[in-house]
Design a protein around this motif. Structure first.
Motif, PDB file in Angstrom:
ATOM      1  N   VAL A  58       0.626  -0.848  -0.659  1.00  0.00           N
ATOM      2  CA  VAL A  58       0.340   0.054   0.364  1.00  0.00           C
ATOM      3  C   VAL A  58       0.206   1.430  -0.158  1.00  0.00           C
ATOM      4  O   VAL A  58       0.847   2.330  -0.645  1.00  0.00           O
ATOM      5  N   CYS A  59       1.910   1.591   0.442  1.00  0.00           N
ATOM      6  CA  CYS A  59       2.963   2.267   0.729  1.00  0.00           C
ATOM      7  C   CYS A  59       3.417   2.927  -0.398  1.00  0.00           C
ATOM      8  O   CYS A  59       3.582   4.051  -0.776  1.00  0.00           O
ATOM      9  N   GLU A  62       1.495   4.274  -2.677  1.00  0.00           N
ATOM     10  CA  GLU A  62       1.039   5.413  -2.456  1.00  0.00           C
ATOM     11  C   GLU A  62       1.872   6.678  -2.542  1.00  0.00           C
ATOM     12  O   GLU A  62       1.190   7.026  -3.448  1.00  0.00           O
ATOM     13  N   ARG A 128      -0.796   5.642   8.582  1.00  0.00           N
ATOM     14  CA  ARG A 128      -1.339   6.165   7.747  1.00  0.00           C
ATOM     15  C   ARG A 128      -1.869   7.372   7.929  1.00  0.00           C
ATOM     16  O   ARG A 128      -2.650   7.826   8.243  1.00  0.00           O
ATOM     17  N   GLU A 151      -5.844   2.426   1.843  1.00  0.00           N
ATOM     18  CA  GLU A 151      -5.165   3.648   0.582  1.00  0.00           C
ATOM     19  C   GLU A 151      -6.140   4.748   0.887  1.00  0.00           C
ATOM     20  O   GLU A 151      -7.123   4.860   1.742  1.00  0.00           O
ATOM     21  N   TYR A 154      -7.022   9.644  -2.251  1.00  0.00           N
ATOM     22  CA  TYR A 154      -6.168  10.459  -3.332  1.00  0.00           C
ATOM     23  C   TYR A 154      -6.681  11.592  -3.648  1.00  0.00           C
ATOM     24  O   TYR A 154      -6.407  12.328  -3.493  1.00  0.00           O
TER      25      TYR A 154
END
Length: 165
Positions: A58-59, A62, A128, A151, A154
């Motif tokens: 996930v990181c 991102e 996060r 996530e 965005y």
């Protein structure tokens, strides 16, 4: 203390959580060459991404997403902070082709984690979270994800960057 979850398990965040409208608190982290890096080393509209480890799925997604997007927003910059060692961060950036996002480490003093309330007590990692800061150091957007493995939003973050001055 704010509560979050990691794979459904409850965890505790330590430090001072950040709210929209307040000034971003000063912090010192480490750059990839181990030199100190502070809020004063940044300017303009900034997004600070707090992540557990850039070397996870996930990181990785991102940071790559913001690496693609941030260059299209004039006057904006992006910084990702994790507890990863600077050497590992540097290797990851090279392997991933990340050039438009500056990767920083909070491994030494957990200063960013304390200043933003992102330090996960039980894991020794950062959670996060996303912070958009305008050119006057005022926080204009904050997102602490309830589930660390999710996530971020965005679209909301990118819109907040565009709206900040």
């Amino acid at each position: 203390m704010k509560k979050i979850k990691f794979k459904g398990n409850p965890l505790t965040l330590e430090g001072n959580t950040v709210s929209v409208g307040e000034k971003m608190r000063a912090f010192t982290v480490s750059a990839n060459d181990l030199s100190p890096f502070t809020l004063k080393d940044t300017s303009g509209v900034r997004v600070f991404l707090s992540v557990p480890s850039i070397d996870t799925g996930v990181c990785d997604m991102e940071v790559k997403k913001f690496n693609l997007e941030i260059g299209n927003i004039k006057g904006a910059s992006c910084y990702t902070i994790s507890m990863d060692l600077p050497f590992a961060q540097s290797r990851w950036c090279g392997d991933a082709g990340v050039e438009d996002v500056k990767i920083l480490s909070d491994y030494k003093d957990r200063n960013f984690g304390e200043a933003t309330g992102t330090y996960i007590k039980e894991l020794g990692l950062l959670t996060r979270a996303s912070f958009v800061v305008d050119s006057e150091d005022k926080v204009t957007f904050v997102e602490y994800l309830e589930e660390v493995t999710n996530e971020p939003n965005y679209e909301k973050i990118l819109e907040a960057i565009k709206l900040a001055k």
